[in-house]
Each structure stands twice: as structure tokens, then as C-alpha cells.
Enzyme design. Structure first.
Site, mmCIF file in Angstrom:
data_model
loop_
_atom_site.group_PDB
_atom_site.id
_atom_site.type_symbol
_atom_site.label_atom_id
_atom_site.label_comp_id
_atom_site.label_asym_id
_atom_site.label_seq_id
_atom_site.Cartn_x
_atom_site.Cartn_y
_atom_site.Cartn_z
ATOM 1 N N SER A 93 0.829 -1.204 0.000
ATOM 2 C CA SER A 93 0.000 0.000 0.000
ATOM 3 C C SER A 93 0.870 1.263 0.000
ATOM 4 O O SER A 93 1.666 1.448 -0.918
ATOM 5 C CB SER A 93 -0.960 -0.054 1.202
ATOM 6 O OG SER A 93 -2.033 0.823 1.027
ATOM 7 N N HIS A 242 -7.434 -6.017 -0.062
ATOM 8 C CA HIS A 242 -6.228 -5.207 0.055
ATOM 9 C C HIS A 242 -5.205 -5.831 0.998
ATOM 10 O O HIS A 242 -4.013 -5.573 0.906
ATOM 11 C CB HIS A 242 -6.626 -3.819 0.547
ATOM 12 C CG HIS A 242 -5.521 -2.821 0.577
ATOM 13 N ND1 HIS A 242 -4.775 -2.497 -0.545
ATOM 14 C CD2 HIS A 242 -5.023 -2.054 1.586
ATOM 15 C CE1 HIS A 242 -3.881 -1.577 -0.226
ATOM 16 N NE2 HIS A 242 -4.003 -1.301 1.049
#
Length: 262
Positions: A93, A242
């Protein structure tokens, strides 16, 4: 001299002959978040896990030091201090964006990098609800993590996300709960995190791993990835959001090991 980022070297014998891999966590996290992949990699690599500024036990810094280029520069300063001439990077991320930034800024220092579920693009603000919930948490009267979790339940529905966030909550010497991360500093600098990395290219090997169910890396981002990182491999982890490295750690480790060893 500015205070260096906090780090941990996962190598009992400190074998500097091994190739070095630097792990960089995402927003709200710490070096503990990539502990599972660190334990796998340390068998064959010298693994350095890093706390980004305003995260974990790294220094609290002003907004001016929280841009992607500024964080990449702080990471490079740490590598200089540790006498790491060349290394591979693995970032999840926000950490993936910092990895991209450093690879483009100092390509001669980076052998290859892995970006886990992030693209080199401008994102919309998507964490305002989380910031609002965390900033509203009544730290002064908090009895423990269970109470904190209950407070956050109706604001952050996913239990796994709440548990991830609450890892940064700790009790200080006075017995009061507070955030390990600089929550206000992160809130003020948030626009820096959603920005695209600086203009540039990296010609070395790169691997972008997407979670199938995640909306962080979309088909529309493919051109941005390939144009800036032409020597790229693109992989999708089925059934993952994610948090792909936490949901399927063995699959994630297998992809990373195969890429790093080639």
C-alpha cells in the site's frame, strides 16, 4: 543530523553477504505488519523491516517530511547509515508507493521491488472515515482495547481492520492509552499519501501483486504501471482484498520468493 527511521534486522547472524530486502508497511501500520513475510525471507535474505515516519517507533515529523519523495529520502538515509549499497524493496500500500519513489529516485541502489496492492496513481481520499473514528476515540477514559473495539464497531465495520488499527494503541508509563503512530500528523499529511509518485521510470525488475477483490489496483491503472515500470510482472491473488499478505501469507510469500530469486 535528522533522527533515523526505526528498523529491525531479521537475521540472527547479521550475514551481510546475503542480499538485503527492505520491507515497508502501509498507512496506520508498523514494521510488525509484514512479520510473516519477514520470517519466510530471512532464511535466504538479510531482511530489514522499517517503520515509516510518524508510524510505529519512528520519529514524529512535520507534514513537510511526509511526501513520498521525503519518505523515500529518509529511507535512503537509513540505508546509507546501515551501509546497504544495494537492496530489494517490498512495500504494501503506502509502503509500495514509497518503494516506487525510491526505485525511481535511486535506481542504482535498488535491485528490484515488489508493490503489494497499490498503483503509481493519484487516489481519491478513502480513509476520512477511519481518521474520524480514530480521532474520536476517547483515549483519556479508555479501559482497554476491548472497549476501543466496541467504540469503533459502528464506525469501522470490518473486525480485521479494527484489529489492525488497534495494534497501534498502547498504554504509556502513566497507564493511559495513546496511539503509537502520530495520528494527527498522518491526518494532516494525508493528501501526500494519495498523490501519485513523482514523474519518472524504473527499468529494473518489478512485481505488482493485486488482490482480486481489492479496488486499489484496477484495469485502468495497467497503463500507468507498465509505462513507468516497463520490466514488470503483474500478478493477481485470487480471493484476496487489500490485505492479501495477511489473508494468504503462504501464497504471497511464494510469489515474492519466486520473483526475488530470479
Amino acid at each position: 543530523m535528522a533522527e533515523l527511521l526505526n528498523y529491525r534486522i531479521d537475521d540472527e547472524n547479521e550475514d551481510k553477504s546475503k542480499e538485503t530486502v527492505v520491507l515497508i508497511h502501509g498507512l496506520f501500520g508498523s514494521l510488525e505488519n509484514l512479520g510473516a513475510i519477514a520470517r519466510v525471507l530471512q532464511e535466504d535474505y538479510r531482511v530489514i523491516s522499517v517503520d515509516l515516519p510518524n508510524h510505529g517507533r519512528s520519529p514524529w515529523v512535520p507534514e513537510s517530511q511526509m511526501s513520498l519523495p521525503a519518505m523515500a529520502a529518509q529511507l535512503l538515509a537509513l540505508l546509507d547509515q546501515l551501509a546497504v549499497e544495494r537492496c530489494a524493496l517490498l512495500g504494501h500500500s503506502l509502503g509500495g508507493k514509497v518503494a516506487m519513489e525510491l526505485a525511481m529516485a535511486a535506481p542504482e541502489r535498488i535491485t528490484r521491488f515488489i508493490a503489494a496492492d497499490i498503483a503509481p496513481v493519484q487516489y481519491q481520499r478513502r480513509h476520512d472515515g477511519i481518521f474520524a473514528a480514530l480521532r474520536a476515540l476517547p483515549l483519556d477514559n479508555l479501559s482497554g482495547r476491548r472497549e476501543a473495539d466496541q467504540f469503533l464497531q459502528d464506525k469501522i465495520e470490518e473486525a480485521g481492520v479494527r484489529q489492525f488499527l488497534l495494534k497501534s494503541l498502547y498504554k504509556n508509563e502513566q497507564g493511559q492509552y495513546q496511539w503509537r503512530m502520530n495520528l494527527e500528523g498522518l491526518y494532516q499529511a494525508y493528501n501526500e499519501f494519495v498523490a501519485a509518485p513523482s514523474l519518472g521510470h524504473y527499468q529494473g525488475p518489478s512485481l505488482f501483486i493485486k488482490g482480486e477483490l481489492s479496488d486499489y489496483v484496477l484495469e485502468e491503472h495497467r497503463e500507468a504501471v507498465i509505462s513507468r515500470f516497463p520490466n514488470v510482472q503483474l500478478k493477481v491473488m485470487q480471493g484476496c482484498t487489500h490485505w492479501l499478505h495477511a489473508q494468504k501469507p503462504e501464497t504471497f510469500a511464494r510469489l515474492c520468493l519466486k520473483f526475488l530469486s530470479n
